[in-house]
Design an enzyme around this catalytic site. Structure first.
Site, mmCIF file in Angstrom:
data_model
loop_
_atom_site.group_PDB
_atom_site.id
_atom_site.type_symbol
_atom_site.label_atom_id
_atom_site.label_comp_id
_atom_site.label_asym_id
_atom_site.label_seq_id
_atom_site.Cartn_x
_atom_site.Cartn_y
_atom_site.Cartn_z
ATOM 1 N N GLY A 11 0.790 -1.215 0.000
ATOM 2 C CA GLY A 11 0.000 0.000 0.000
ATOM 3 C C GLY A 11 0.824 1.267 0.000
ATOM 4 N N CYS A 12 0.139 2.389 0.045
ATOM 5 C CA CYS A 12 0.620 3.763 0.022
ATOM 6 C C CYS A 12 0.885 4.212 -1.416
ATOM 7 C CB CYS A 12 1.875 3.972 0.858
ATOM 8 S SG CYS A 12 1.594 3.865 2.638
ATOM 9 N N GLY A 13 0.232 5.302 -1.782
ATOM 10 C CA GLY A 13 0.408 5.891 -3.100
ATOM 11 C C GLY A 13 1.272 7.135 -3.009
ATOM 12 N N ARG A 40 -4.649 2.865 -3.281
ATOM 13 C CA ARG A 40 -3.444 2.562 -2.499
ATOM 14 C C ARG A 40 -3.554 3.032 -1.057
ATOM 15 N NH1 ARG A 40 1.148 0.520 -3.636
ATOM 16 N NH2 ARG A 40 1.619 -0.197 -5.720
#
Length: 360
Positions: A11-13, A40
């Protein structure tokens, strides 16, 4: 706290854009890019860093403060007044939105250190500011310094990127460099101060991944006066860049050799001069090596950088289109704002992507 069943380790954008000629655009483009990366994140944190937004007050440190209570604001303002000249102060403009519930209060202060407190022991004005930021974050309950650089600011909180953008009226700011982040917490709580970007002075970092060397990095930074208090591993990256580049003056070309050092077996295969340099850096800065899967984008007043771990366990894509540099976790985040861009590449593991602003 999120349920561990909801973990998403990829995850995380991340998204960013920089114009080397300092042409400014408003925050709609970076918001559009981050909205495209919505999947994300999970709404537990998002934020933006913007550079060049305070041209009329560019010589002052812009302290962005978050307060949980009136007492926190009073105690912090008393402290700032004791050590700084305050050129101006004002609430950071926000708007009421349905998605942002019970937010803290945000103020900004444009300040310079009082001359009688300027260090005479070799420390710089910037070192003085860092010490005061660390004191506020650790010593004043309910107060948190969101950013402390010149001619830049960070806007972050709990929500999806488009929620935070709407709340802080990001479309009203114009910047030559933008960074955006959508958070998917994996090991630490989602809270307003824990959203990305993390900053110190004008360094702003957004991160995807998990830093398994957090403990040793944290202790190493403590030796150099940096206190890690954000309840997340990501903040060490901002402090390491400040330590290595600003204080130790490590050339940019060698920063990745410290933070994402090649494996010993690969160093042994280098030409003699490079082998000696990389061996020395690895031995001197072993405690600054960042281990674990990560991709980070770093903004500062000189430009923009991107770096992934030495195996590249987290995605990173870069692109150039004329005077623009883009770095993102996905190509989709770039093409959302530059649909016809041709020069797109996937940086190698441990390769530092560098964009430098031209002088004014």
């Amino acid at each position: 706290m999120m349920d561990l069943d909801e973990r998403n380790v990829s995850g995380c954008g991340l998204s960013s854009m920089m114009n080397k000629k300092r042409v400014k655009v408003d925050g709609q483009a970076i918001t559009k890019s981050m909205r495209n990366l919505r999947e994300r994140g999970n709404g537990l944190g998002a934020g933006f860093a913007a550079y060049g937004i305070y041209p009329d007050r560019k010589d002052y440190f812009a302290l962005h403060l978050m307060y949980d209570s009136k007492d926190a604001k009073k105690n912090t303002e008393d402290y700032i007044n004791d050590y700084f000249h305050i050129s101006s102060k004002e609430p950071i403009p926000t708007r009421k939105t349905e998605s942002i519930i019970d937010p803290p209060v945000f103020w900004r202060y444009f300040v310079l250190p009082q001359e009688k407190f300027l260090p005479t022991d070799g420390d710089s004005e910037e070192d003085f500011v860092i010490k005061k930021v660390m004191h506020i974050n650790t010593g004043i309950e309910g107060a948190f310094v969101v950013s402390s650089g010149k001619d830049m600011g960070v806007f972050k909180g709990i929500g999806y990127p488009e929620d935070i953008s709407e709340f802080f009226k990001i479309e009203e700011y114009k910047a030559h460099t933008w960074i955006g982040h959508s958070r998917f917490p994996t090991n630490t709580p989602g809270w307003w101060g824990g959203a990305h970007p993390f900053t110190i002075l004008d360094w702003a970092v957004v991160h995807n991944g998990e830093i398994s060397s957090y403990g040793i990095n944290k202790r190493y930074l403590k030796m150099h006066g940096y206190n890690c208090t954000m309840q997340t591993d990501s903040e060490v990256v901002a402090y390491l860049f400040d330590l290595l580049i600003r204080r130790h003056r490590i050339p940019l070309e060698y920063v990745s050799d410290v933070l994402a050092s090649p494996f010993w077996k690969n160093i042994d295969l280098e030409e003699e001069d490079q082998r000696q340099i990389r061996t020395a850096l690895r031995m001197v800065y072993g405690s600054a090596l960042v281990n674990g899967p990560f991709a980070v984008i770093i903004g500062h007043n000189g430009g923009l950088m991107g770096l992934s771990d030495r195996v590249k366990l987290r995605p990173m894509v870069a692109a150039r289109d004329g005077d623009w540099l883009y770095i993102s976790s996905e190509e989709a985040g770039i093409r959302e704002i530059s649909p016809s861009v041709q020069n797109v590449w996937h940086p190698r593991a441990g390769e530092l992507v560098v964009g430098e602003l031209e002088e004014n």
